[in-house]
Design an enzyme around this catalytic site. Structure first.
Site: not given
Length: 219
Positions: A24, A149, A174-175
């Site tokens: 992703f 997450h 990340h994210d």
């Protein structure tokens, strides 16, 4: 805040494998991760990734580790995170064990590394992140947090691995989405916690990828 140097590039074979791999991470964030890994590689310490899925980002860490004469370490149970389970948005039936009926990304992960010629640059730890962190016993040059997450998982990854980061090493998250409309908030909260600790300063931002350098204690 500026992003990383644009002229730091992995080998073309690595970049081609990155583009072909399941995963992703977009190219610009991947190149920012690679630049951070090259920077951290100068410390001569392992580069560690939490959450490798099928190996897309691992390729970049492995390339940087080989360039620096060190190793990339990946930590993943390979059963998929919450959003990758059946019925959820990022589920991929191609990485389900046909016999057991559960997620198993490990075979695809190994094929990804093999095809890129990077197997020897990676040590894959298969298991839960908190358990692996509890028995880890040496400094790290880079910690890349890209696992589960939820608040529980993101917090466990930060608390488990950030203390192993050497001074001058890099914490990459990340994210990180400030706006809840763009994505989950657990990585954002970990990012804010790291900065509030006083142990880190931010060195680059590339969309949802944040790079922080460890400058002190008190994580």
């Amino acid at each position: 805040m500026p992003g990383p140097a644009a002229d730091i590039q992995p080998a073309q074979r690595t970049l081609d494998a990155f583009e072909a791999a399941k995963g992703f991470m977009p190219r610009d964030e991947g190149l920012a991760l690679y630049a951070a890994a090259v920077d951290a590689g100068a410390l001569g310490l392992p580069l560690l990734e939490v959450g490798s899925y099928c190996g897309r980002s691992t390729l970049l860490l492995a390339d940087a580790a080989r360039r620096a004469g060190t190793v990339a370490v990946t930590v993943d149970h390979h059963r998929g995170s919450e959003e990758q389970q059946p019925g959820w948005e990022y589920h991929d039936p191609e990485v389900v064990d046909a016999e057991l009926g559960v997620m198993d990304t490990l075979p695809t992960f190994r094929r990804t590394l093999y095809r890129a010629g990077l197997e020897n640059a990676v040590v894959a730890v298969v298991g839960a992140s908190p358990r692996a962190a509890s028995v880890w016993g040496r400094p790290l040059g880079l910690v890349f947090v890209d696992g589960g997450h939820t608040d529980e998982h993101a917090t466990n990854d930060y608390e488990g691995w950030a203390p192993h980061l050497a001074e001058g090493g890099l914490l990459v998250i990340h994210d990180v989405f400030e706006d809840p409309a763009d994505g989950g908030q657990a990585p954002y909260r970990v990012h804010r916690r790291a900065l509030a600790s006083g142990a880190f300063e931010e060195t680059s931002v590339t969309r949802s990828l944040r790079v922080l350098r460890r400058i002190g204690q008190g994580i």
